[in-house]
Structures are given as structure tokens and as C-alpha cells.
Design a protein around this motif. Structure first.
Motif, short mmCIF file in Angstrom:
data_model
loop_
_atom_site.label_atom_id
_atom_site.label_comp_id
_atom_site.label_asym_id
_atom_site.label_seq_id
_atom_site.Cartn_x
_atom_site.Cartn_y
_atom_site.Cartn_z
N PRO B 63 10.90 16.17 20.68
CA PRO B 63 10.36 16.58 19.38
C PRO B 63 11.42 16.69 18.29
O PRO B 63 11.11 16.45 17.13
CB PRO B 63 9.71 17.94 19.67
N ILE B 64 12.63 17.06 18.66
CA ILE B 64 13.65 17.21 17.61
C ILE B 64 14.15 15.85 17.16
O ILE B 64 14.36 15.61 15.98
CB ILE B 64 14.80 18.10 18.10
N ARG B 66 12.48 13.33 16.93
CA ARG B 66 11.47 12.71 16.05
C ARG B 66 11.85 12.85 14.60
O ARG B 66 11.54 12.01 13.78
CB ARG B 66 10.12 13.37 16.29
N LYS B 67 12.52 13.94 14.27
CA LYS B 67 12.95 14.11 12.88
C LYS B 67 13.96 13.04 12.50
O LYS B 67 13.96 12.53 11.39
CB LYS B 67 13.58 15.49 12.70
N ASN B 70 12.06 9.85 11.89
CA ASN B 70 11.32 9.85 10.63
C ASN B 70 12.24 9.78 9.42
O ASN B 70 11.99 9.03 8.49
CB ASN B 70 10.45 11.10 10.53
N GLU B 71 13.30 10.58 9.45
CA GLU B 71 14.18 10.58 8.28
C GLU B 71 14.92 9.26 8.16
O GLU B 71 15.10 8.73 7.07
CB GLU B 71 15.19 11.74 8.39
N HIS B 73 13.91 6.43 9.17
CA HIS B 73 12.95 5.41 8.74
C HIS B 73 12.96 5.31 7.21
O HIS B 73 12.97 4.23 6.64
CB HIS B 73 11.56 5.78 9.24
N HIS B 74 13.00 6.47 6.59
CA HIS B 74 13.00 6.52 5.13
C HIS B 74 14.26 5.85 4.58
O HIS B 74 14.19 5.07 3.63
CB HIS B 74 12.94 7.98 4.71
N VAL B 77 14.05 2.00 5.07
CA VAL B 77 13.23 1.31 4.09
C VAL B 77 13.96 1.21 2.76
O VAL B 77 13.93 0.17 2.09
CB VAL B 77 11.87 2.04 3.93
N HIS B 411 2.50 7.59 20.94
CA HIS B 411 1.14 7.83 20.42
C HIS B 411 1.15 8.19 18.95
O HIS B 411 0.12 8.10 18.29
CB HIS B 411 0.47 8.93 21.22
N SER B 412 2.28 8.63 18.44
CA SER B 412 2.28 9.13 17.08
C SER B 412 3.26 8.38 16.17
O SER B 412 3.02 8.26 14.98
CB SER B 412 2.64 10.62 17.13
N LEU B 413 4.35 7.91 16.73
CA LEU B 413 5.38 7.29 15.89
C LEU B 413 5.11 5.83 15.58
O LEU B 413 5.88 5.19 14.89
CB LEU B 413 6.75 7.41 16.58
N TRP B 414 3.99 5.31 16.08
CA TRP B 414 3.72 3.88 15.89
C TRP B 414 3.70 3.49 14.42
O TRP B 414 4.05 2.36 14.07
CB TRP B 414 2.40 3.51 16.55
N GLN B 415 3.33 4.42 13.55
CA GLN B 415 3.25 4.08 12.13
C GLN B 415 4.61 3.70 11.56
O GLN B 415 4.71 2.88 10.66
CB GLN B 415 2.69 5.27 11.35
#
Lengths: 372, 652
Positions: B63-64, B66-67, B70-71, B73-74, B77, B411-415
């Protein structure tokens, strides 16, 4: 944009809601709730941005949301509404509707009412898409096209309208205490009057011909006939439900689904929208004079006099800036409220000067200085 | 077959030990393993009924971390949108700042992991968190070095300054120790006092070392001159100032002068009476043996390397680095026989062998995050151009695809993975097309999000398939309206026909339409399929009839048959619908229209008689049909008479 504060929370946020504050104290909100979606284990969580919360502020980030408590939630949280100061209603993708209680003294959450399969198909669960409450009454809608009415203190169902819609109902809001408004996936708004026993809507409004699905709806806090909706094409529509069957004005807002639209609860000249395209917009109607625009009157008085719902008592000339019939340049100003963002902003809530929104990028943004 | 670089790791499947046979299936990110019965046919064994899922990339489920995903990824991009046509000078500073952003995300993640590792009570979890912290530490260390050497590509002079910063950042325990010493009652007598001063000197933090020395100097007034001399030496050590006017040669001359002075002090035994000061002086002069005696303070060979460069070769050029690095590593590691993977990775970096760095990292680390992002950044800096793989397209794309595929199985990070696929020009789209169809669609909202992804990329095949899934589901749940909406969205004419058929069947069975709100508002969507058009028009007829607009209703009804919009099987129903219109007091159908109706009826009856002898139909039904036809004929004849009379009178 400097006052925006991002926090990554390791879960995709589907809904964010401020806990209500009493208007008399003029307090700024401090606690908000979030719901997650698309996780293996979904949660509802309570967060505090206050400096004197029960959590110690170790790192000096002032206003960085601190987790107060969280509770497991079965299925995606598809909607979230506070019933009162410490009870919150969730709509689940499993079709269940649950009321949780937030115990503030020891920061725990417990389930205090649970309606499993409030929305369902004959042999499967149907996601409950939206919920609206006016304590103690709770109205839910779902993909099964049902409208269900509960009371927070009763186990049974108060009323069900089966087949209220042939397609999915995406959102619901109260128009008045006995009237609700639903929006569906074929671009219609339906008014339902609970005083009538019939199971058909009292009025249907629709976008002519396009059948663009509508995803969200919000009612003007003071003028109950004004309604804003957002749809799949990202358009913002303002409707006068007394008037005609088509929207009063259409404004291009986002390049993808608009997930939520909210009038500012105390300053309805301001409106906020968020979308799948990753943007959050702040809309402001600008008045030409010093008088607040909602007091500007008389331009369309003929329209007003036809109204059956116009409030009695001499303020017939009240007309909202949203319906001033002139959405040309200069009357409406929009500002982007988030730095560049690529993933969907699923939800927003605004109260006082505080705004909170949650994204698929697993971030919560809090802005404590919204210029309203 | 190519040779493998390292022996592949072995994963034990717990339930399948003891010579059992396993079968497996590749998934997009995982492998499914199951027990098979490897026996002669007919023998029934008791095989395990479990299917095991073997995951390649475990970190995705933290879970940690994942941050971090996500960050970053930003940031990723953002990096892709840096314009190609910017002058390279501006670009470099942007790349460096992006690299720093990545590192700060790693650091933030590391700090949080550290906190959780300390606070958790579960010993096993604490160990796991601790491992993740050390992995992130290594990642950040490597990244930082790559930033200095490849991205920033500092020239001689500033190179050493950057390397010093690098070592200081990753050897921060000195500061902690120093704080402890300074907080004690008499710092100069603290057992760690000497270590702190020496550590400061080893890191080139001479200002701090001087401040520490002052504390001891005040305690030994007799040795005051000696301390003063040391203080002067430390304060006079020249550092290159890249922003200043001084050239590298000037600096070199200055530095040599200072070095000679230190050497002189050592030669004439200025510090002979104070072991501590003499040690510092030996370090300043760059004495290798002295440095190696303090291995525990240096703790790593690369710290030794940087210290050695600082005091012996401050103007080292990037191209000379590998020589020093190699020798420092051999000198430092003599006691340990084998260098660890991290040592090799850093050495490869010092040798400017980017591909070796990436390769070794891919082998040593258990996630693709690091190599994918670093390679992407290096590729943007145009450092990887000449290298093509004999599989896939190029290194950058290969690694990004691996990373994104891993994300997609989550299941969640696919986006997040979608944007990575978007920036893989060669195979990204194919990957996305294959994977997106596997996203489970639990709710319409999720389906809409997936659809948006497909529609934005003109993936019409996938759009159709998603809509079809949703339409089928709605149909299964008896939600005809929803099903129709979905098939209209997919422009799936065949399915729309099927659902229209269902609507008409329902109508025939019940005599009323369901889902009027939808059918009444079909609009142009009605034209999707003939059957749908008929459904919409037929409903329109009922509406007109209900509103008592008989003439228009009659005209519409007739046109439904003559224009061949109505299916033949439905003609009887339509003709029956015409009955009440025919029975009105006033003639609604004109003579011509009545003729046409009669023609339709005859066509229908003749075709029924020839094609369907229908012996198996119950007599009763046959009779009813016959009566209906008789009734119709009668009504038609009467209407015709009425119409003729009426039209005749009007003419005269």
C-alpha cells in the motif's frame, strides 16, 4: 493554486464529503469523509484538516489531512452523504445501503443500519448509484432503475418505485421536501412527487434528441427550481424545472464525463464541477452591478409570473444569475482549480471556503481558500 | 538460446511438493500453476483442487509503494510532454529537475516506510518494511549517481562537488552522531567526538569540522597553536566554484599550493604531539593507508572513492572516474571476496556503462518501477539511442511495457498503466488492446471509465466488446432499456434488432409497452436497425392513436407495411390494430388506402397459406386467425364503401 494541498492515500477515491457544520457558528469545516472504489478492500475514511485534531501533528505540514479512522466497506463506495453530524450513508456497488456512525470521542466507526440488496435484479445485485438524504428520510437510486425510500430509524423500506426508469438512474437530489429529481443514462431528468401514489414521474425533462447520459445533478440552494446537471460529454446544463422541457443554458465545460456538480451552499453564484478529464472547474457568475446577482431582477419577469412555484411574499422579481438568459462572455467566469492532472477527479465537495476532491490518481486535494 | 546472466530464482509452490506434476498458464502479469495428474489414463488420483497464482512483482501490492507508483505516474506523464524543440540547454535543467522529483518521491516513500517499520508490532511485517526501505535506499543511491553522471553530466571540477553531495546525502548518520555529541555535557570528551570530526573531514565538510575542533581546542590551551594551524589549513582548503570566474587551471594551481602546505606540515611533524590532529592532517594530504584504516567510518568503497578524489584528484574528469572507481573498490573490498550487486551497479555507472547499470538493476531488483522510469528518463536525455534489442522494439519501450503490464494486473492500479502504454509507440497500443478487455466491469461507472479510455484512442473493437458485455448483462437481468441503450452506444445493429424483437414480443404478450421513457425518446438512434425503427414508429402510432389523431395514425400504420419496415410476422398485429380505425363512424382510410390495406391482407394470407400449412397448430388458434381475417375483410369492405361514397360526394 498555492493553497491546494495534495495527499496520496493509496486508494482510488470515489467520493469526498465535508462533515456538516452548523451555520450559526460560521465555522470552517474540519472533518471530511472519503469513500474508495475499485480496491480489493474498499473503505470509508474520516480525515481531519484541523490543527487541534485528536491526532498529533508530527510533521509540520499544516493542513495536511490526517486520517482519523476508517472502516471496511463492502463493494465500491458509489455515493456518500452525511445524514447529520455523525452519521453517514453510503451507496455500494453491491446494492447495499449502509449508515455508519462516526464516534468522535474515540475516533471509531460502527455500522448502525444496513440494508443489503436495496437494489437488485431478480438473481443478482444491482449497484446503488446515488443516495440523498433529508434526515431521517433517505432516497436511493440504482442501476436497476428503482427508487427506494428508507427512514434512518426503521429497518423496513418506506416506499419503492419499481421500474422508475428503464435505464440506469445515475443521480438523485431533493427538489423540495416531497419532490425528488433523478437523472438517467439517456439524458432525462424526472421529477417525482412523493405525495402522489402513482409510480410515474410528474414531469420528464430531456436534452432534445441527443440522449447524452447525465451523471450528476445539484439543486440551487435557495431557488429550488434551478437545477444544474452534468453529462457524459462534459457539458454543464442549467435547467429551470418550471419552464419548458429543455435546458435553459448549455455550457461546454469538460472534455469527458462530468462526475459531480455542486452549487456553493451559501454563495450560489459559485458552482463547481469535476470530470473524468482530470480537471476541477470553478464557475462564477459575474454581476454587472454592486447588487448581488441573485437580487437582480425583472429581466424575464414574464417568465416569472407564469411560475406556479414562485415564492410568495413580494420577492417575485428574484431571478438567479444562472437564469439571467445571458450566458455570453463576461457573465460567467471559469477557473481551473487543480494543477495539471491526468486521472479522473471523481468527486468534490465545497463548504464555506474549503473544497475537497478525490481522484483516481489516489490523491485527495484540499483547498482552504476558495475565493467565494 | 542465449545464456542466462544469473540462475533464475526458484519459487516453491507450497502445496505441490513431493514429486507432483505441475501445469501452468501464462497470464498478462502472473502465472497460474495447478497440479496435474501425470499418470496413465484411467487411474484416478486425488489431485489438489487448488490453483496457485504466482506473482512476478510483489511490490505492486504494497500500500505504501502505491503512492510511489501514483506520484511517479504524474511525473512520467509530465516528462513525456516536454517539447522536443526546446533548446537542449533548457532541456537539461528540466531533466535534472524531473530526476530530482522522482528522487524526492522515492525519499518520501522511504520515510513513510521507515516510520511504519518502526511503529508496527508485527515482526514479520517490520522485516518486510525494513527490506523495502533498504531497496528504496539502494534505488535512490543509484538514481542519484546516474543523475550526477549521466543526466547532469557535470564536467571536471563540479563533478567532484556533485559526488560529495551524493555521499553526504547517503551517509547522513554523521549528523545524527554529531547531534548526540553536541547535546552531551562536554562534547569534546564524548567517545564519538573523534569519529564525528574525522567523518566530517572525510566528507569534506570542513566548516563543521572546524567548529567541532574549537570545542577541543578550548580544553587544551597548551596546544593552542597547533589547533590554530589546523584551523588555518582547514579553512584554506580551496573548493572549486563552478559559478565563479575562476578557471579550472587556476583552481588546480591553488589546490596544489594548499596540498604542498599540508604535506609540509606533515613532514615537519607539526602535529606529532597530537595523534588526533595528525590523523586529520594525513587525511587532508590524501594518505591512502590512513583512509583505509578508517573503513568503518567510510563504510563503503564509494565513500572512500569520493574522499580520495577530494584530497588527491579534485579536478577528476568524468572519463577518468572508472579508473579510480575500480582501484578504490579493489583496495576497499580486499577482505570481502565478492562484491555485492549494488557495488557492481555503481561501478558500472562510474564506467558510464548505462546498459550494464540497467541490466544489473533489472536482475537485482524485484520491481520494474526503477528501471522503467530511469531508462525512460535517460532515453529522453538521448543517452540510449544506438541500442536496439533483438526482441521487442527498444530498451525503453520494453521496460515500460513490462512495468505497465505489471500494473495492469493490479485490480486498482490498471488505470495508471494506460498512460504508460500510450507512450510506447510501437507495441503500447497492442498491449492496451489486449489487456483492457480483461478489466472486470463490476459497475456501469467502471464500464464508462474503461469505455472512455477506449473511445479516446479510437479502439472501436474494444468499445463494441465492452458495450456488448454490458448489454448482455442488462439483458440477462431483464433490463431491456439498459440493454438497448448499450447497444445503441456500440452502434451494434444486430443486438439492437434482437432487443427490439424482445420489446415487440413483450408487447404482443402483455398488450402494453414497457420502458416507454426510452422508446419515446429514441430520436435519431432509431435508425440504427430496421427493427428498432419499426419499434419506435409503432410506438409513435400508439401515441397518435392515444391522442385521437386518427388520420395521422392510420397513415403511419399503412406506411409501416407498404414501406416494408414492419416484419411480415407482425403484419397481422398491425392489421388488427387497424380494425378499430376501420370501425370508426367516419371513414379514416381513404379508398386508395383501403385498397392498399386489402392488398397487404391478401399478400399476408396467401403467403400464410402457401408457406405454412401448419398442421401442428391447434385448431382453435387456426380458427381464431380465420375469424380475424374474416372480420378484417368485412371491415375493409365496409370502409371502402364508406370512403367511396364520401369521396364521391366531396367531388360533386
Amino acid at each position: 493554486m498555492e493553497s491546494i494541498n495534495a495527499k496520496y492515500v493509496s486508494q482510488k477515491i470515489s467520493k469526498t464529503r465535508w462533515k456538516p457544520v452548523s451555520y450559526s457558528t460560521l465555522q470552517q469545516p474540519e472533518v471530511f469523509a472519503t469513500g474508495s472504489w475499485d480496491n480489493e478492500d474498499n473503505k470509508i475514511s474520516f480525515w481531519s484538516i484541523g490543527s487541534h485534531g485528536s491526532v498529533s501533528m508530527e510533521d509540520g505540514f499544516e493542513g495536511d489531512p490526517q486520517l482519523l479512522c476508517e472502516h471496511k466497506h463492502d463493494g465500491d463506495v458509489l455515493d456518500l452523504q452525511f445524514l447529520d453530524q455523525d452519521r453517514i450513508v453510503t451507496a455500494s456497488s453491491t446494492g447495499a445501503v449502509t449508515i455508519y456512525r462516526h464516534h468522535q470521542n474515540n475516533q471509531t466507526i460502527s455500522v448502525c443500519q444496513h440494508w443489503a440488496r436495496a437494489h437488485r435484479y431478480p438473481c443478482d445485485n444491482a449497484p446503488c448509484t446515488s443516495v440523498v438524504c433529508s434526515s431521517p428520510e433517505i432516497v436511493t437510486v440504482g442501476e436497476d432503475g428503482r427508487i427506494t425510500v428508507f427512514r434512518a430509524d426503521q429497518e423496513g423500506v418506506i416506499r419503492v418505485i419499481e421500474n422508475a426508469d428503464s435505464s440506469t438512474i445515475h443521480a438523485v437530489t431533493y427538489l423540495r421536501t416531497t419532490e425528488i429529481l433523478t437523472v438517467n443514462s439517456i439524458g432525462q431528468l424526472k421529477l417525482w412527487d412523493f405525495r402522489q401514489q402513482s409510480n410515474s414521474p410528474s414531469q420528464i425533462l430531456s436534452l432534445s434528441g441527443d440522449r447524452v447520459p447525465l451523471h450528476c445533478v445539484d439543486r440551487h440552494p435557495n431557488q429550488q427550481h434551478i437545477v444544474a446537471t452534468g453529462g457524459q460529454d462534459g457539458m454543464l446544463c442549467v435547467w429551470d424545472v418550471r419552464q419548458g422541457n429543455t435546458p435553459f443554458s448549455l455550457m461546454e465545460a469538460h472534455s469527458a464525463e462530468m462526475w459531480e456538480v455542486h452549487f456553493h451552499p451559501t454563495n450560489p453564484d459559485h458552482l463547481f464541477t469535476c470530470s473524468e478529464d482530470g480537471s476541477l472547474l470553478h464557475w462564477e457568475t459575474l454581476s454587472h452591478s454592486e447588487i448581488p446577482s441573485f437580487l437582480q431582477g425583472g429581466r424575464n419577469s414574464s417568465m416569472m409570473s407564469r411560475s406556479a412555484m414562485a415564492p410568495a411574499g413580494g420577492n417575485q422579481s428574484l431571478i438567479s444569475a444562472w437564469l439571467s438568459g445571458d450566458s455570453s462572455k463576461g457573465r460567467l467566469e471559469t477557473t481551473h482549480m487543480l494543477p495539471s492532472q491526468t486521472l479522473s477527479v471523481n468527486s468534490l465537495d465545497v463548504l464555506g471556503q474549503c473544497l475537497v476532491c478525490g481522484t483516481d490518481g489516489e490523491a485527495i486535494f484540499v483547498n482552504r481558500q476558495v475565493p467565494v | 538460446m542465449e545464456e542466462v546472466d544469473v540462475e533464475p530464482a526458484i519459487t516453491n509452490i507450497p502445496a505441490a511438493s513431493g514429486g507432483k506434476h505441475l501445469g501452468f498458464a501464462w497470464g498478462p502479469g502472473d502465472i497460474l500453476v495447478y497440479e496435474t495428474l501425470y499418470k496413465a489414463s484411467g487411474v484416478k488420483g486425488s489431485g489438489s483442487s487448488f490453483i496457485h497464482e504466482v506473482r512476478k512483482d510483489e511490490d505492486i501490492y504494497s500500500p505504501i509503494l502505491r503512492k510511489l507508483f501514483n506520484e511517479s505516474h504524474h511525473i512520467f506523464v509530465g516528462l513525456q510532454t516536454i517539447r522536443e524543440d526546446l533548446p537542449s540547454k533548457n532541456k537539461k535543467s528540466q531533466f535534472v529537475s524531473i530526476s530530482k522529483n522522482y528522487r524526492s518521491v522515492i525519499r518520501a516513500c522511504m520515510e513513510e516506510l521507515q516510520q511504519v517499520a518502526v511503529s508496527t508490532k508485527d515482526v514479520k511485517m517490520a522485516v518486510q518494511y525494513g527490506n523495502q526501505v533498504s531497496i528504496l535506499l539502494a534505488i535512490e543511491l543509484i538514481w542519484n549517481l546516474c543523475e550526477v553522471l549521466f543526466i547532469d553530466a557535470a564536467p571536471a571540477g563540479s563533478l567532484l562537488l556533485h559526488l560529495l553531495d551524493w555521499v553526504r546525502l547517503h551517509k547522513a548518520d554523521v549528523d545524527e552522531k554529531a547531534r548526540e555529541v553536541l547535546q552531551s555535557e562536554s562534547p569534546a570528551e564524548h567517545p564519538d567526538y573523534c569519529d564525528v570530526v574525522v567523518s566530517y573531514v572525510l566528507q569534506g565538510r570542513l566548516e563543521e569540522a572546524r567548529q567541532m575542533l574549537v570545542k577541543q581546542a578550548t580544553l587544551q590551551p597548551a596546544a593552542r597553536n597547533m589547533y590554530k594551524l589546523m584551523d588555518t589549513l582547514l579553512s584554506k582548503m580551496p573548493f572549486y566554484n563552478p559559478g565563479g570566474t575562476q578557471t579550472l587551471t587556476d583552481f588546480d594551481v591553488k589546490w596544489r599550493l594548499w596540498h604542498e602546505e599540508v604535506d609540509r606540515c606533515l613532514q615537519d611533524n607539526s602535529f606529532a604531539s597530537n595523534r588526533h590532529l595528525e590523523l586529520i592532517c594525513k587525511i587532508l594530504v590524501g594518505d591512502e593507508d590512513t583512509l583505509l584504516e578508517h573503513k568503518e567510518l567510510l563504510s563503503t568503497w564509494y565513500h572512500f572513492l569520493v574522499t580520495r578524489l577530494l584530497f588527491c584528484h579534485p579536478t577528476v574528469k568524468p572519463t577518468e572516474l572508472h579508473y579510480y572507481a575500480q582501484s578504490c573498490m579493489t583496495m576497499f573490498l580486499d577482505s570481502r571476496s565478492v562484491p555485492e550487486p549494488l557495488d557492481n551497479i555503481l561501478l558500472a555507472a562510474f564506467e558510464f556503462d548505462i546498459h550494464q547499470v540497467i541490466k544489473d538493476c533489472s536482475i537485482a531488483l524485484n520491481n520494474w518501477w526503477f528501471v522503467a522510469h530511469l531508462t525512460d528518463l535517460l532515453d529522453h536525455c538521448k543517452l540510449l539511442q544506438s541500442h536496439n534489442l533483438h526482441f521487442g522494439s527498444n530498451l525503453r519501450e520494453f521496460l515500460l511495457l513490462e512495468y505497465a503490464s505489471g500494473l495492469f494486473t493490479h485490480h486498482s492500479l490498471w488505470q495508471l498503466a494506460v498512460d504508460y502504454f500510450d507512450h510506447c509507440p510501437e507495441f503500447g497500443r497492442v498491449y492496451l488492446e489486449l489487456q483492457i478487455e480483461h478489466v472486470p466491469l463490476d459497475t456501469e461507472r467502471k464500464a464508462l471509465k474503461v469505455l472512455r479510455i477506449c473511445e479516446q484512442r479510437q479502439m472501436s473493437e474494444q468499445v463494441r466488446s465492452i458495450c456488448k458485455i454490458m448489454a448482455m448483462r442488462a439483458l440477462r437481468n431483464n433490463r431491456l432499456g439498459s440493454a438497448l441503450s448499450w447497444s445503441i452506444r456500440a452502434k451494434d445493429a444486430a443486438f439492437a434488432t434482437l432487443i427490439s424483437e424482445r420489446f415487440l414480443q413483450d408487447y404482443c404478450a402483455r398488450g402494453t409497452f414497457s420502458d416507454l421513457d426510452l422508446i419515446d425518446n429514441l430520436g435519431p438512434a432509431m435508425l440504427l436497425s430496421d427493427r428498432l425503427t419499426f419499434l419506435g414508429k409503432y410506438r409513435e402510432f400508439h401515441k397518435l392513436y392515444g391522442e385521437k389523431r386518427f388520420r395521422e395514425a392510420a397513415k403511419l400504420l399503412l406506411s409501416l407495411m407498404t414501406a416494408k419496415i414492419a416484419p411480415r410476422s407482425f403484419w397481422m398485429t398491425l392489421l388488427t390494430d387497424a380494425l378499430p380505425l376501420l370501425e370508426q363512424k367516419e371513414a379514416i382510410f381513404s379508398a386508395d388506402q383501403t385498397h392498399e390495406l386489402m392488398f397487404c391482407l391478401e399478400e399476408l394470407t396467401s403467403s400464410l397459406n402457401t408457406t405454412a400449412p401448419s398442421t401442428d397448430r391447434p385448431m382453435q388458434e387456426e380458427d381464431m386467425e380465420q375469424t380475424k381475417v374474416e372480420l378484417l375483410r368485412l371491415a375493409l369492405a365496409r370502409n371502402l364503401a364508406m370512403a367511396i361514397v364520401k369521396e364521391g360526394t366531396m367531388e360533386t
